[in-house]
Design a protein around this motif. Sequence first.
Motif, mmCIF file in Angstrom:
data_model
loop_
_atom_site.group_PDB
_atom_site.id
_atom_site.type_symbol
_atom_site.label_atom_id
_atom_site.label_comp_id
_atom_site.label_asym_id
_atom_site.label_seq_id
_atom_site.Cartn_x
_atom_site.Cartn_y
_atom_site.Cartn_z
ATOM 1 N N ILE A 151 1.087 -23.686 -79.745
ATOM 2 C CA ILE A 151 1.870 -24.400 -80.749
ATOM 3 C C ILE A 151 0.974 -25.315 -81.577
ATOM 4 O O ILE A 151 1.070 -25.365 -82.811
ATOM 5 C CB ILE A 151 2.988 -25.223 -80.081
ATOM 6 C CG1 ILE A 151 4.024 -24.292 -79.448
ATOM 7 C CG2 ILE A 151 3.667 -26.162 -81.088
ATOM 8 C CD1 ILE A 151 4.989 -25.002 -78.522
ATOM 9 N N ALA A 152 0.086 -26.025 -80.879
ATOM 10 C CA ALA A 152 -0.830 -26.928 -81.578
ATOM 11 C C ALA A 152 -1.741 -26.154 -82.521
ATOM 12 O O ALA A 152 -1.987 -26.562 -83.662
ATOM 13 C CB ALA A 152 -1.653 -27.724 -80.565
ATOM 14 N N ARG A 153 -2.250 -25.013 -82.046
ATOM 15 C CA ARG A 153 -3.141 -24.189 -82.863
ATOM 16 C C ARG A 153 -2.438 -23.706 -84.124
ATOM 17 O O ARG A 153 -2.980 -23.788 -85.231
ATOM 18 C CB ARG A 153 -3.651 -22.999 -82.049
ATOM 19 C CG ARG A 153 -4.652 -22.114 -82.805
ATOM 20 C CD ARG A 153 -5.005 -20.880 -81.993
ATOM 21 N NE ARG A 153 -3.840 -20.025 -81.774
ATOM 22 C CZ ARG A 153 -3.355 -19.197 -82.711
ATOM 23 N NH1 ARG A 153 -3.917 -19.125 -83.914
ATOM 24 N NH2 ARG A 153 -2.304 -18.453 -82.434
ATOM 25 N N LYS A 154 -1.223 -23.224 -83.961
ATOM 26 C CA LYS A 154 -0.474 -22.723 -85.113
ATOM 27 C C LYS A 154 -0.165 -23.837 -86.106
ATOM 28 O O LYS A 154 -0.194 -23.617 -87.324
ATOM 29 C CB LYS A 154 0.823 -22.059 -84.640
ATOM 30 C CG LYS A 154 0.613 -20.704 -83.980
ATOM 31 C CD LYS A 154 1.944 -20.062 -83.608
ATOM 32 C CE LYS A 154 1.738 -18.670 -82.999
ATOM 33 N NZ LYS A 154 3.011 -18.036 -82.613
ATOM 34 N N THR A 155 0.135 -25.021 -85.582
ATOM 35 C CA THR A 155 0.408 -26.162 -86.459
ATOM 36 C C THR A 155 -0.797 -26.468 -87.333
ATOM 37 O O THR A 155 -0.684 -26.636 -88.557
ATOM 38 C CB THR A 155 0.781 -27.403 -85.636
ATOM 39 O OG1 THR A 155 1.944 -27.128 -84.869
ATOM 40 C CG2 THR A 155 1.027 -28.613 -86.542
ATOM 41 N N ILE A 156 -1.970 -26.541 -86.703
ATOM 42 C CA ILE A 156 -3.193 -26.855 -87.450
ATOM 43 C C ILE A 156 -3.533 -25.731 -88.425
ATOM 44 O O ILE A 156 -3.936 -25.979 -89.569
ATOM 45 C CB ILE A 156 -4.358 -27.119 -86.479
ATOM 46 C CG1 ILE A 156 -4.069 -28.402 -85.680
ATOM 47 C CG2 ILE A 156 -5.678 -27.254 -87.230
ATOM 48 C CD1 ILE A 156 -5.041 -28.669 -84.562
ATOM 49 N N GLU A 157 -3.345 -24.479 -87.996
ATOM 50 C CA GLU A 157 -3.610 -23.339 -88.892
ATOM 51 C C GLU A 157 -2.689 -23.383 -90.106
ATOM 52 O O GLU A 157 -3.132 -23.162 -91.240
ATOM 53 C CB GLU A 157 -3.437 -22.029 -88.131
ATOM 54 C CG GLU A 157 -4.580 -21.710 -87.180
ATOM 55 C CD GLU A 157 -4.369 -20.376 -86.470
ATOM 56 O OE1 GLU A 157 -3.249 -19.828 -86.565
ATOM 57 O OE2 GLU A 157 -5.325 -19.906 -85.825
ATOM 58 N N ASN A 158 -1.414 -23.667 -89.871
ATOM 59 C CA ASN A 158 -0.453 -23.710 -90.981
ATOM 60 C C ASN A 158 -0.795 -24.815 -91.972
ATOM 61 O O ASN A 158 -0.774 -24.600 -93.189
ATOM 62 C CB ASN A 158 0.971 -23.925 -90.438
ATOM 63 C CG ASN A 158 1.518 -22.707 -89.723
ATOM 64 O OD1 ASN A 158 1.032 -21.598 -89.915
ATOM 65 N ND2 ASN A 158 2.537 -22.893 -88.891
ATOM 66 N N GLU A 159 -1.130 -25.975 -91.437
ATOM 67 C CA GLU A 159 -1.447 -27.079 -92.331
ATOM 68 C C GLU A 159 -2.790 -26.861 -93.031
ATOM 69 O O GLU A 159 -2.945 -27.207 -94.209
ATOM 70 C CB GLU A 159 -1.431 -28.398 -91.557
ATOM 71 C CG GLU A 159 -0.045 -28.723 -91.005
ATOM 72 C CD GLU A 159 0.182 -30.204 -90.800
ATOM 73 O OE1 GLU A 159 -0.712 -31.018 -91.133
ATOM 74 O OE2 GLU A 159 1.273 -30.573 -90.320
ATOM 75 N N GLY A 160 -3.742 -26.278 -92.313
ATOM 76 C CA GLY A 160 -5.037 -25.982 -92.930
ATOM 77 C C GLY A 160 -4.896 -25.007 -94.088
ATOM 78 O O GLY A 160 -5.502 -25.184 -95.154
ATOM 79 N N LYS A 161 -4.090 -23.987 -93.904
ATOM 80 C CA LYS A 161 -3.855 -23.007 -94.970
ATOM 81 C C LYS A 161 -3.178 -23.670 -96.163
ATOM 82 O O LYS A 161 -3.527 -23.414 -97.324
ATOM 83 C CB LYS A 161 -3.002 -21.854 -94.454
ATOM 84 C CG LYS A 161 -2.697 -20.781 -95.505
ATOM 85 C CD LYS A 161 -1.856 -19.666 -94.941
ATOM 86 C CE LYS A 161 -1.600 -18.587 -95.983
ATOM 87 N NZ LYS A 161 -0.892 -19.105 -97.181
ATOM 88 N N ALA A 162 -2.208 -24.538 -95.878
ATOM 89 C CA ALA A 162 -1.489 -25.214 -96.951
ATOM 90 C C ALA A 162 -2.426 -26.086 -97.788
ATOM 91 O O ALA A 162 -2.291 -26.165 -99.016
ATOM 92 C CB ALA A 162 -0.359 -26.063 -96.378
ATOM 93 N N ILE A 163 -3.390 -26.719 -97.134
ATOM 94 C CA ILE A 163 -4.359 -27.541 -97.865
ATOM 95 C C ILE A 163 -5.188 -26.678 -98.809
ATOM 96 O O ILE A 163 -5.377 -27.000 -99.987
ATOM 97 C CB ILE A 163 -5.272 -28.298 -96.883
ATOM 98 C CG1 ILE A 163 -4.477 -29.379 -96.146
ATOM 99 C CG2 ILE A 163 -6.454 -28.928 -97.614
ATOM 100 C CD1 ILE A 163 -5.231 -30.045 -95.027
ATOM 101 N N LEU A 164 -5.700 -25.558 -98.308
ATOM 102 C CA LEU A 164 -6.503 -24.667 -99.153
ATOM 103 C C LEU A 164 -5.682 -24.082 -100.295
ATOM 104 O O LEU A 164 -6.206 -23.831 -101.394
ATOM 105 C CB LEU A 164 -7.113 -23.550 -98.303
ATOM 106 C CG LEU A 164 -8.151 -24.004 -97.270
ATOM 107 C CD1 LEU A 164 -8.623 -22.813 -96.438
ATOM 108 C CD2 LEU A 164 -9.349 -24.663 -97.960
ATOM 109 N N ASP A 165 -4.391 -23.903 -100.053
ATOM 110 C CA ASP A 165 -3.516 -23.361 -101.098
ATOM 111 C C ASP A 165 -3.298 -24.344 -102.244
ATOM 112 O O ASP A 165 -2.746 -23.974 -103.285
ATOM 113 C CB ASP A 165 -2.164 -22.947 -100.502
ATOM 114 C CG ASP A 165 -2.251 -21.673 -99.667
ATOM 115 O OD1 ASP A 165 -3.277 -20.966 -99.775
ATOM 116 O OD2 ASP A 165 -1.313 -21.396 -98.896
#
Length: 321
Positions: free
Chosen positions: A10-24
């Motif tokens: 869950i933690a990994r997915k949270t960070i991945e989702n937010e990281g992608k959103a930043i790059l977007d």
Amino acid sequence: MNANKAILEIARKTIENEGKAILDLIPFLDTQFEGAVTAIFNSKGRVVISGVGKSALIASKIVATLNSTGTPSIFMHAADAIHGDLGTIQNNDVVICLSKSGNTEEIKMLIPLIKRGGNTLIGLTGNAESVLAKQADFVLNTYVEKEACPNNLAPTTSTTAQLVMGDALAICLLELREFGKEDFAKYHPGGSLGKRLYLRVADIVETNEKPIVAADASVKEVIVEISKKMLGVTAVMENKEVVGVVTDGDIRRMLNKHDNISTLTAKDIMTRAPKTIEADILAVKAMELLKQHGISQLLVVQDNEYKGVIHIHNLINEGIT
């Protein structure tokens, strides 16, 4: 999947989702962003940043970042603004309103009041079709596909995007103002961060004892001086010049090497060409030199004049590590 693995996933997915959103966010850096930065840079007033809910918390953080990097800013809660705090906004101030939807009631009520005052309005929103986006002079688009929250409700990814866009704004202004380390030190005088930027060797060494012996001093005199001044070292002087140092390590090595020390002098046991540092150098540089050479003390000089000793413990006590 066991409980621990589930938590980490869950933690990994949270960070991945937010990281992608930043790059977007990168494609949203356009002429609107340039215009917003330029408007703030050229303004003779402050930046007033407003929002409600979680956006208000992010607004406060952006204010803090701008203030610490040379752009005078102030926070104004949107709800308070429409109930008496609108006077916070002065002539020439640039106003930034934060709202994920861009249609928050308080923001919608605030917009015409800002426009009536003639202030430049920057909308930081994730909805390009919102009232805020359409009424703002410049729009900083912080659209995110979804929140990290599995219900897509709790502001998580969206507030991260707001924060990152605020950081981008602040750093652009910092660069335009050529805001350097000296400026940063002026705004951060407290704590270990400030000390790394302004504390100099002279500020520390003046509070220390100044151990010193003559080149022909006896070993007993050397030991007494090192013990008395409690810095683990003494400078050795000859003809008003530093010719070496004797450390407590030198004393131990001497005792291991010689059975009879009665005829020995400071010059016989000293370390020649001691490591020195100028008094006006930043203290953090002293720590770098101590680490580089694996030693605990440096002799401090200014214009070839011996000023004293700086010890690694002095620096650690000041929070410089």
